[in-house]
Design an enzyme around this catalytic site. Sequence first.
Site, PDB file in Angstrom:
ATOM      1  N   CYS A 243      -0.581   0.880   6.269  1.00 44.38           N
ATOM      2  CA  CYS A 243      -0.884  -0.065   7.345  1.00 44.38           C
ATOM      3  C   CYS A 243      -1.859  -1.120   6.858  1.00 44.38           C
ATOM      4  O   CYS A 243      -2.654  -0.868   5.960  1.00 44.38           O
ATOM      5  CB  CYS A 243      -1.516   0.647   8.540  1.00 44.38           C
ATOM      6  SG  CYS A 243      -0.477   1.855   9.353  1.00 44.38           S
ATOM      7  N   ASP A 244      -1.806  -2.279   7.495  1.00 46.16           N
ATOM      8  CA  ASP A 244      -2.809  -3.305   7.243  1.00 46.16           C
ATOM      9  C   ASP A 244      -2.971  -4.150   8.498  1.00 46.16           C
ATOM     10  O   ASP A 244      -1.981  -4.587   9.083  1.00 46.16           O
ATOM     11  CB  ASP A 244      -2.421  -4.202   6.070  1.00 46.16           C
ATOM     12  CG  ASP A 244      -3.594  -5.072   5.662  1.00 46.16           C
ATOM     13  OD1 ASP A 244      -4.479  -4.569   4.940  1.00 46.16           O
ATOM     14  OD2 ASP A 244      -3.654  -6.240   6.109  1.00 46.16           O
ATOM     15  N   SER A 245      -4.218  -4.342   8.907  1.00 43.90           N
ATOM     16  CA  SER A 245      -4.510  -5.110  10.118  1.00 43.90           C
ATOM     17  C   SER A 245      -5.179  -6.432   9.774  1.00 43.90           C
ATOM     18  O   SER A 245      -6.011  -6.511   8.869  1.00 43.90           O
ATOM     19  CB  SER A 245      -5.441  -4.317  11.037  1.00 43.90           C
ATOM     20  OG  SER A 245      -4.829  -3.133  11.466  1.00 43.90           O
TER      21      SER A 245
ATOM     22  N   LYS B  21       0.833  -1.206   0.000  1.00 43.05           N
ATOM     23  CA  LYS B  21       0.000   0.000   0.000  1.00 43.05           C
ATOM     24  C   LYS B  21       0.868   1.258   0.000  1.00 43.05           C
ATOM     25  O   LYS B  21       0.632   2.188  -0.778  1.00 43.05           O
ATOM     26  CB  LYS B  21      -0.938  -0.007   1.208  1.00 43.05           C
ATOM     27  CG  LYS B  21      -2.005  -1.079   1.116  1.00 43.05           C
ATOM     28  CD  LYS B  21      -2.822  -1.161   2.395  1.00 43.05           C
ATOM     29  CE  LYS B  21      -3.876  -2.248   2.295  1.00 43.05           C
ATOM     30  NZ  LYS B  21      -4.715  -2.317   3.507  1.00 43.05           N
TER      31      LYS B  21
END
Length: 193
Positions: free
Chosen positions: A66-68, A50
């Site tokens: 960010c990625d959760s 991203k």
Amino acid sequence: MIVLASASAARLALLRSAGLDPKVIVSGVDEEAFTAHSPAALSLVLAKAKATTVAAGLDEGLVIGCDSILELDGRAYGKPASAQEVVERWRLMRGRTGRLVTGHCVIDVPTGRQAAEVATTVVHFGQPTEQEIAAYAETGEPLNLAGAFSIEGRGGWFVDGIEGDHGNVLGLSLPLLRSLLDELGYAVTPLWR
């Protein structure tokens, strides 16, 4: 210029409440196109993808990606695709403990340097009834959330507690972000608006 490579309203609100005023540019990365050996590794791969995608279209700034992902029994759970999937997910999660992992990547666009790491927070899920699960799924809230829950919205009623960074469960760890900025040579206080 600070750029948030995310459509997450929670991440944006968290950064704004912490003194930053990022520009939002959504990456458009197809999250389903990526794989990794673990949920934590997958969150980091996605955060980097991203940030890299957004940074490629800029000449200046710091890009935050960010990625959760929720990890339960070693398996990765992202955003549910339907209310039925929310119900199935909550039946699996209730009364159990999972780990919310968030990959963070910061890219200094002019230099191309990047710093990246994963933050982990342990989440203890409560015991919502079938009726509560169905009602929560019907709100639509969990459909755009990693793990099908939030702790700041209606989902907070069904989370008994967390161990670790509260912000990480919202999608961004301020202490980790500060560390990544420092790694790239930026103090956080001059970035405050």
